[in-house]
Design a protein around this motif. Sequence first.
Motif, PDB file in Angstrom:
ATOM      1  N   CYS A 243       0.753  -1.234  -0.182  1.00 19.58           N
ATOM      2  CA  CYS A 243       0.035  -0.010  -0.044  1.00 19.58           C
ATOM      3  C   CYS A 243       0.761   1.272   0.060  1.00 19.58           C
ATOM      4  O   CYS A 243       1.787   1.405   0.829  1.00 19.58           O
ATOM      5  CB  CYS A 243      -0.585  -0.077   1.235  1.00 19.58           C
ATOM      6  SG  CYS A 243      -1.803   1.490   1.428  1.00 19.58           S
ATOM      7  N   CYS A 246      -0.208   3.485   3.695  1.00 20.72           N
ATOM      8  CA  CYS A 246       0.309   3.103   4.925  1.00 20.72           C
ATOM      9  C   CYS A 246       1.705   2.208   4.726  1.00 20.72           C
ATOM     10  O   CYS A 246       2.128   1.733   5.950  1.00 20.72           O
ATOM     11  CB  CYS A 246      -0.683   2.249   5.664  1.00 20.72           C
ATOM     12  SG  CYS A 246      -1.154   0.825   5.062  1.00 20.72           S
ATOM     13  N   CYS A 268      -4.845   0.094   0.199  1.00 23.66           N
ATOM     14  CA  CYS A 268      -5.747  -0.777   1.115  1.00 23.66           C
ATOM     15  C   CYS A 268      -7.112  -0.018   0.821  1.00 23.66           C
ATOM     16  O   CYS A 268      -7.326   1.022   1.024  1.00 23.66           O
ATOM     17  CB  CYS A 268      -5.426  -0.824   2.613  1.00 23.66           C
ATOM     18  SG  CYS A 268      -3.854  -0.883   2.833  1.00 23.66           S
ATOM     19  N   HIS A 271      -8.404   2.997   3.247  1.00 17.11           N
ATOM     20  CA  HIS A 271      -7.918   4.401   2.705  1.00 17.11           C
ATOM     21  C   HIS A 271      -8.840   4.986   1.771  1.00 17.11           C
ATOM     22  O   HIS A 271      -8.832   5.790   1.300  1.00 17.11           O
ATOM     23  CB  HIS A 271      -6.582   4.643   2.533  1.00 17.11           C
ATOM     24  CG  HIS A 271      -5.435   3.944   3.052  1.00 17.11           C
ATOM     25  ND1 HIS A 271      -5.339   4.166   4.430  1.00 17.11           N
ATOM     26  CD2 HIS A 271      -4.752   2.908   2.751  1.00 17.11           C
ATOM     27  CE1 HIS A 271      -4.163   3.397   4.774  1.00 17.11           C
ATOM     28  NE2 HIS A 271      -4.052   2.561   3.836  1.00 17.11           N
TER      29      HIS A 271
HETATM   30 ZN   LIG Z   1      -2.876   1.002   3.464  1.00 15.10          ZN
END
Ligand SMILES: [Zn+2]
Length: 341
Positions: A243, A246, A268, A271
């Motif tokens: 991702c 993050c 992901c 978000h």
């Molecule tokens: Zn993420």
Amino acid sequence: METKCNCAIRASKELVTNLHRDGLDRGCIATFSDFLTIRQSFTSDENLLHQSLNSLRNVASGDTCLYDSISGVIDRTFRRNAYPSRPWVLIVVTDGDDNLSSMSSRQCSREIYDKFTKEDNNFMFVVGVGDRVNASKMQEMARAGYFDYIPVDDFLLLELAFLNIAYKVTKSLSLSLNNLAIGDISATWAEVQQHRQLSNVAIDYALLVDVSSSMNDMLRPQCFAGHDLRMVNGEYRENLWFCDVCGKDGPSSKTSEFHCSSCNFDACPSHCEPGRQCKPISRCLEDHPMRYVNIPGTWICDEDKKPYIGRHLRCEQCDYDMCPTCLTLITLMENLALVGR
Ligand SMILES: [Zn+2]
Ligand SMILES: [Zn+2]
Ligand SMILES: [Zn+2]
Ligand SMILES: [Zn+2]
């Protein structure tokens, strides 16, 4: 999930509700795709305008005949049916580039100026939504045609664009000088309504809304650059993904549900919100959203100047890297600053 078209209808209804004074102002609803359609000719009846907007829910199909349609709405509605003594307001919404008109962008700008914006009392605005509009071409047209071009990243911001337009129009027409500053972005619909009630100038306005087939698209979540995130299957990908927001590994498959191919960006689901850009975990000193990257070898954290290896947050534009410890510290300090406010 909602379509772009439904989002545009909702924003348009909000505009009519707040700008229109029933029985005084006159509104007109028109759409364009392969050709121009006048859905509701000038009427002072607010209900008819809302009915006309409601009927647009399932009409989107075809291409984008933008220039011919702008010229058509000026000729067929304003110059034929609008009151010459009133200010004229034309608001155009599009999500793409013209691909069908017989006239060029240059010819269109000239017609707009000659037949519409040359009059000091007339206002024209084009709102371009999303990344498929050719913004530099629209800006050039706006300069030549003396109209305002307003680019917005996504359809959820359309209502805000309408609010600013209504505010600008009502400010220019209101005869009483109020304490509101020009360019005040804290304007509200209530203020627009208040200005309209004070004004004794009735307007004739038209909304020209894009109903090309792309308006059927669902509102997609977006990358940091405002591109729509789409599903990409394993067969098109070489590697498992992580991702960009993050830094966590994606599920152990090559399929990414939210991918931007222009930026090679994945996120992901947590978000992702329809029609919204993903929120970055942190920003660089220039306020750019930072992305997780996997650079081979060592890199230096720009905060503590120490060397590190592995996946971390980076701003490519500023060549700025941040280690996890500094990220934790900075996030903590930001949260404290928020609490202290
Ligand atoms: Zn993420
Ligand atoms: Zn992107
Ligand atoms: Zn930066
Ligand atoms: Zn650091």
